[in-house]
Motif scaffolding. Structure first.
Motif, short mmCIF file in Angstrom:
data_model
loop_
_atom_site.label_atom_id
_atom_site.label_comp_id
_atom_site.label_asym_id
_atom_site.label_seq_id
_atom_site.Cartn_x
_atom_site.Cartn_y
_atom_site.Cartn_z
N PRO A 29 0.08 -9.68 5.05
CA PRO A 29 1.28 -9.28 5.81
C PRO A 29 2.57 -9.68 5.10
O PRO A 29 3.64 -9.13 5.38
CB PRO A 29 1.13 -10.05 7.12
CG PRO A 29 0.37 -11.28 6.74
CD PRO A 29 -0.60 -10.84 5.66
N LEU B 151 2.16 -5.12 13.11
CA LEU B 151 0.90 -5.57 12.54
C LEU B 151 0.08 -6.25 13.62
O LEU B 151 0.60 -7.07 14.39
CB LEU B 151 1.13 -6.57 11.41
CG LEU B 151 1.64 -6.06 10.06
CD1 LEU B 151 3.06 -5.54 10.16
CD2 LEU B 151 1.58 -7.18 9.02
N GLN C 2 -3.52 -6.67 8.73
CA GLN C 2 -3.24 -6.58 7.30
C GLN C 2 -3.61 -7.91 6.63
O GLN C 2 -3.12 -8.95 7.04
CB GLN C 2 -1.76 -6.29 7.07
CG GLN C 2 -1.29 -4.97 7.62
CD GLN C 2 -1.76 -3.79 6.80
OE1 GLN C 2 -1.72 -3.81 5.57
NE2 GLN C 2 -2.21 -2.75 7.48
N THR D 36 0.85 -1.18 0.00
CA THR D 36 0.00 0.00 0.00
C THR D 36 0.89 1.23 0.00
O THR D 36 2.07 1.18 0.40
CB THR D 36 -0.90 0.04 1.25
OG1 THR D 36 -0.07 0.17 2.41
CG2 THR D 36 -1.74 -1.23 1.35
#
Length: 375
Positions: A261, A230, A258, A183
């Protein structure tokens, strides 16, 4: 030969290791030999989308665990599967009670993943009670030899009833996902630093991210480095406060849960796990598979078995901030030749847990429980 009809039961397909394990089993199991149904409570959750089309997916008409005993019993009585498989202590108890109430000949296999006990008399007593219920199971699966020993000594389960089968890890999926673009937010973070550390896990006491934050505070100035965290959970606010108190909050990024990941693991220089205990350490195998160096506390029994006492990643003492910091610094000092050597070893180790290999062990076990020769 008639297919063996198996129901796989779990509370919901959340983001935890138990859900990933169950998904890998139901997705990879040989559908020419097994008629597979996945059963959860009435939830829509993260991993629903990853259930393969050839897996029947049933949601019980309740989202309350206690009520699910009766709903699952009704389903068993109606459809009479050969085997009911469940994972996680509480859900295993639900599965066993549902089987008893159903008055069917369905055989029960339960999987135990956690190294529970030794924290209080109440918890140890709970495990003995669970062990009494486990007597109604036809087979108990331990995901490591450490968990097996715990089942024998704390649950009082007979050794001959226990099989050790490690977690199946979907390396095909990981290999695909780790090559996907990051992202914009994550990419900006990674490009802003020379060294990137990453960790993943629920924000609970057992994962001990507090130790990681304190260790990172000692090494962050050695390189222009950051820590990407995360996960989500009840301790999120206290962890963020600790990062601020340590004056590292501008180098620590809480990015939440996420779905992928692995792309982040792949771009990181180091994956760090500071759990106090891990039944297996699924995330360690995932990190190794993404060709990332690993530092982990020697959280028994998982890390010690997955990393083979430090052969495939650096191990440090549980809760020891200085030791964690030293091992992080040591990994960061690897020359390129050392780094590539350790990464290659790690990928080879991850391949030993390939879902296709591990699920074949489950298939053999299911056939034995059903009384079918493995042809």
């Amino acid at each position: 030969m008639k297919k063996i009809k198996i129901f796989f039961f779990i509370y919901r397909l959340g983001g935890g290791g138990a859900a990933r394990t169950l998904l890998n089993i139901v997705n990879y199991i040989d559908k020419s030999k097994f008629d597979v149904t996945l059963v959860t409570l009435n939830f829509d959750y993260d991993y629903d989308q990853f259930v393969h089309e050839d897996v029947r997916f049933v949601k019980l008409r309740t989202n309350r665990l206690r009520s699910s005993i009766f709903e699952l019993a009704k389903l068993l009585k109606k459809e009479k599967p050969d085997i009911l498989f469940s994972t996680v202590l509480t859900y295993n108890i639900v599965a066993i009670l549902a089987k008893i109430l159903s008055l069917t000949k369905t055989k029960v296999v339960v999987r135990e993943a956690a190294l529970l006990g030794d924290t209080s008399k109440k918890e140890n007593f709970k495990l003995v009670v669970a062990g009494l219920l486990y007597k109604f199971a036809n087979k108990v699966i331990a995901l490591s030899y450490g968990v097996k020993d715990n089942l024998i000594h704390r649950y009082k389960v007979r050794e001959n009833k226990i099989d050790v089968i490690y977690n199946p890890v979907d390396l095909v999926h990981i290999n695909h996902e780790m090559k996907q673009p990051l992202t914009n937010e994550i990419n900006t973070i990674i490009q802003s630093y020379d060294k990137v550390l990453v960790t993943a896990g629920r924000f609970v006491k057992e994962k001990d991210q507090l130790t990681l934050l304190r260790a990172f505070a000692k090494v962050k100035d050695t390189n222009n480095s950051c820590l990407i965290i995360l996960g989500e959970g009840e301790l999120e606010m206290s962890l963020k406060k600790e990062a601020k108190d340590l004056r590292i909050d501008n180098h620590v990024y809480f990015v939440g849960f996420q779905e992928n990941p692995y792309a982040i693991f792949k771009q990181a220089d180091l994956f760090v796990l500071t759990s106090t205990t891990e039944g297996f350490g699924h995330v360690l195998v995932e990190a190794l598979a993404t060709e990332t160096l690993v530092v982990s506390t020697n959280c028994k029994p998982g890390a010690e078995e997955v990393l083979d006492n430090g052969k495939y990643g650096l191990l440090c003492e549980v809760g020891n901030v200085n030791d964690v910091a030293e091992k992080i610094a040591q990994a960061m000092r690897y020359c390129e030749e050392e780094r590539q050597y350790v990464i290659t070893l790690g990928v080879q180790r991850a391949n030993e847990f390939h879902a296709a290999k591990v699920v074949s062990q489950y298939e053999t076990m299911f056939q034995q429980v059903k009384g079918v020769n493995n042809e």
